[in-house]
Structure formats: C-alpha cells, structure tokens
Motif scaffolding. Structure first.
Motif: not given
Length: 144
Positions: A91-98, A72-80
């Motif tokens: 980062a294209e950040v995704f949620l995965l329940e495992i 599940r796509f959560l959003g795009q985040f940027s950092a050093p």
C-alpha cells in the motif's frame, strides 16, 4: 490483470488513505461480504498515480471528493491481504484530513470512525492493525 496485481509475486498494489477528522478519529471501511475493517482505498490502475487512484477510490466507495494534491504521502506498507489468501497488499498510504460526511457506496458495506488510541473492538485487516494504526499512534499524534 492491470499493473495493480503482480501474480508472480502475489502482490496487490493499492493506494490507501489514513483519513482523519478534526477530532483525530480515523475512518475504517468494511467491504461487502467481508469481515475485516481497513483503510479506504483500492487497486492502482495502469498508468495511474497512487494519489489519483486514492481520490478515484474515495469517490467511488464513499462519495468523497478529494484533491489528490492534498494527500500527504506517508510511506509504503506491506502486509498479508485480509480478503485474498496467499496475497500481500503493498500500500502507498496517504494522509487526508477531512471534515465531510461519508457514506458507504459501491462495494463498501460499512464505515466507522474510530479513536486509534482506544481499544478498537473490530476485526481489523493486518495492514490496518499491524502497521497503519501503530504508525499513526507513534508519529502523527502530538505527545500527551
């Protein structure tokens, strides 16, 4: 290099996973020869979707097989960038329940499951410390 790194702008394009166990703990990894713990994931290859890149990286780094359609796509985040001075990770950040065992392979030296609501006594990558964990605490956890 491939489309993952934009050297003109010093941006590294990655796919990262906020992997959650049923108990709410999240997985952090530390790459070999580094100090910072971060979300599992890696660079997006040319003509590869972020979700497919994440699935590929999870299998390579942790032996974890996931269906990209379940991410599940959560959003795009940027950092050093934690390990590449002068660069920023986007980062294209995704949620995965495992609910599967993971083990470090390839360039991953250490894995740990952390409670994002407690003090995490680890050296964390800026993306994890400043953006992803606060996002998880604020928006993905049921109110007390």
């Amino acid at each position: 290099m491939t489309a993952c790194t934009d050297s003109k702008n010093a941006i590294i394009h990655i796919a990262a996973g906020l992997l959650l166990r049923p108990d709410g703990r999240t997985l952090l990894v530390r790459k070999r020869g580094t100090q910072a713990f971060m979300q599992a994931g890696g660079k997006i290859e040319a003509r590869e979707s972020p979700a497919v890149a994440l699935a590929r990286e999870l299998e390579e780094e942790l032996g974890l097989q996931v269906d990209p359609a379940q991410a599940r796509f959560l959003g795009q985040f940027s950092a050093p960038a934690a390990n590449e001075p002068g660069y920023v990770v986007q980062a294209e950040v995704f949620l995965l329940e495992i609910d599967a065992e993971v083990a470090p392979t390839a360039e991953i030296e250490e894995v740990c499951w952390v409670d994002p609501h407690s003090d995490i006594n680890l050296h964390l990558a800026p993306l994890t410390r400043d953006l992803i964990l606060p996002f998880y605490r604020a928006s993905l956890t049921p109110p007390a």
